[in-house]
Enzyme design. Structure first.
Site, mmCIF file in Angstrom:
data_model
loop_
_atom_site.group_PDB
_atom_site.id
_atom_site.type_symbol
_atom_site.label_atom_id
_atom_site.label_comp_id
_atom_site.label_asym_id
_atom_site.label_seq_id
_atom_site.Cartn_x
_atom_site.Cartn_y
_atom_site.Cartn_z
ATOM 1 N N SER A 190 27.325 -28.013 20.761
ATOM 2 C CA SER A 190 25.927 -27.675 21.015
ATOM 3 C C SER A 190 25.752 -27.050 22.398
ATOM 4 O O SER A 190 24.624 -26.722 22.771
ATOM 5 C CB SER A 190 25.076 -28.937 20.944
ATOM 6 O OG SER A 190 25.487 -29.827 21.964
ATOM 7 N N CYS A 204 32.212 -31.719 18.990
ATOM 8 C CA CYS A 204 30.893 -32.326 19.117
ATOM 9 C C CYS A 204 30.869 -33.551 18.203
ATOM 10 O O CYS A 204 31.064 -33.412 16.987
ATOM 11 C CB CYS A 204 29.853 -31.301 18.678
ATOM 12 S SG CYS A 204 28.178 -31.926 18.594
ATOM 13 N N GLU A 237 23.299 -29.383 30.347
ATOM 14 C CA GLU A 237 23.100 -27.976 29.951
ATOM 15 C C GLU A 237 22.325 -27.194 31.016
ATOM 16 O O GLU A 237 22.414 -25.973 31.077
ATOM 17 C CB GLU A 237 22.355 -27.899 28.610
ATOM 18 C CG GLU A 237 23.191 -28.295 27.410
ATOM 19 C CD GLU A 237 24.391 -27.390 27.159
ATOM 20 O OE1 GLU A 237 24.245 -26.162 27.289
ATOM 21 O OE2 GLU A 237 25.477 -27.920 26.861
ATOM 22 N N CYS A 279 30.219 -38.620 23.343
ATOM 23 C CA CYS A 279 29.625 -37.279 23.330
ATOM 24 C C CYS A 279 30.490 -36.427 24.247
ATOM 25 O O CYS A 279 30.861 -36.866 25.347
ATOM 26 C CB CYS A 279 28.190 -37.345 23.856
ATOM 27 S SG CYS A 279 27.439 -35.728 24.177
#
Ligand code: DGL
Length: 259
Positions: A10, A72, A150, A182
């Site tokens: 992602s 992911c 991010e 994660c």
């Protein structure tokens, strides 16, 4: 076979897996998709995560990939069965490392920090049931952490404070292993180490995924044997190239692509 290994996540988190793979398999070319404009996957419905995983897979197939690493946990636990059933190439997934943690813990209490999607998945529950009977699994959703990473905020005070909020209850409960479920979270290890004592073992699955990738390439005779060096690494993001550059360094070519 001189086709690249495809990797998707992602966003930038899966670059932690790419580092393990390119370290173990230095002759292999890679193509990486950072679907950051759709992050975080962990807050999306299973249908949406599946749709995004299919989109990423088809794009990597268009780029000629011979094997795909779903870097992911959220996409693996939600979509890998579908991907394996519908596409001919091998897929490698990543799941929270419950088994090694269950083997290691002395207090019989293991903390798992992962996304909402991963913790809600049936694969996570069946793995926990299979490998951690008699072990107390303390689950914590890491809501907000992926967004901060991010945005390039790995070392920010807000990230530290959120981690402190998430980890404190597990520490009070006496965990001695912390599973990072994660692929974004290995980048938080320096911050996590400021919060947890050194007696707590941090476990992630990156190395295991790289070993599995090597084993499957060998099994299917897909290894690059052309002696074509150095390997070529291409990274595509639909979010912020500058942030991506901060995670992969100069050894890779990074591009913005609308996908
Ligand atoms: N890096 C991902 C994982 O391993 C996805 C996180 C997210 O987008 O929520 O779960």
């Amino acid at each position: 076979m001189n086709s690249p290994i495809g990797i998707f996540d992602s966003g930038v988190g899966g670059t932690s897996i790419w580092k393990e793979i390119s370290g173990l398999l230095p002759d292999e070319d890679t193509v990486y998709l950072a679907d950051g404009s759709n992050a975080p996957y962990g807050e999306k419905s299973p249908e949406e995560i599946l749709r995004l995983s299919i989109k990423n897979t088809e794009l990597l197939l268009e780029k000629g990939c011979k094997l795909i690493v779903v870097a992911c946990n959220t996409a693996t636990t939600t979509a890998i069965d579908h991907l394996r059933a519908h596409y001919k190439i091998p897929f490698i997934g990543i799941e929270p490392a419950i088994k090694p943690a269950a083997l290691k813990t002395k207090t019989k209490k293991v903390g798992v920090l992962a996304t909402k999607g991963t913790l809600a998945s049936s694969l996570f529950h069946s793995t926990s049931k299979l490998h951690a009977s008699g072990i107390q699994i303390l689950e914590q959703e890491g809501t907000g952490l992926v967004d901060l990473i991010e945005s390039g905020e790995v070392n920010a005070k807000a990230t530290y404070e959120l981690l402190q909020k998430y980890l404190s209850p597990m520490l009070d409960d006496g965990i001695d292993c912390l599973v990072l479920g994660c692929t974004h979270y290995p980048y938080l290890i320096p911050q996590i180490q400021k919060i947890i004592p050194p007696t707590i073992t941090i476990i992630d699955s990156g190395e295991a995924v790289a070993r599995q990738t090597k084993a499957i390439l060998e099994q299917y005779q897909l290894c690059n044997t052309t002696g074509n060096k150095p390997a070529f690494h291409q990274f595509f993001t639909n979010r912020d190239v500058t942030v991506l550059n901060g995670f992969v360094g100069d050894q890779a070519q990074t591009f913005f692509m609308d996908f």
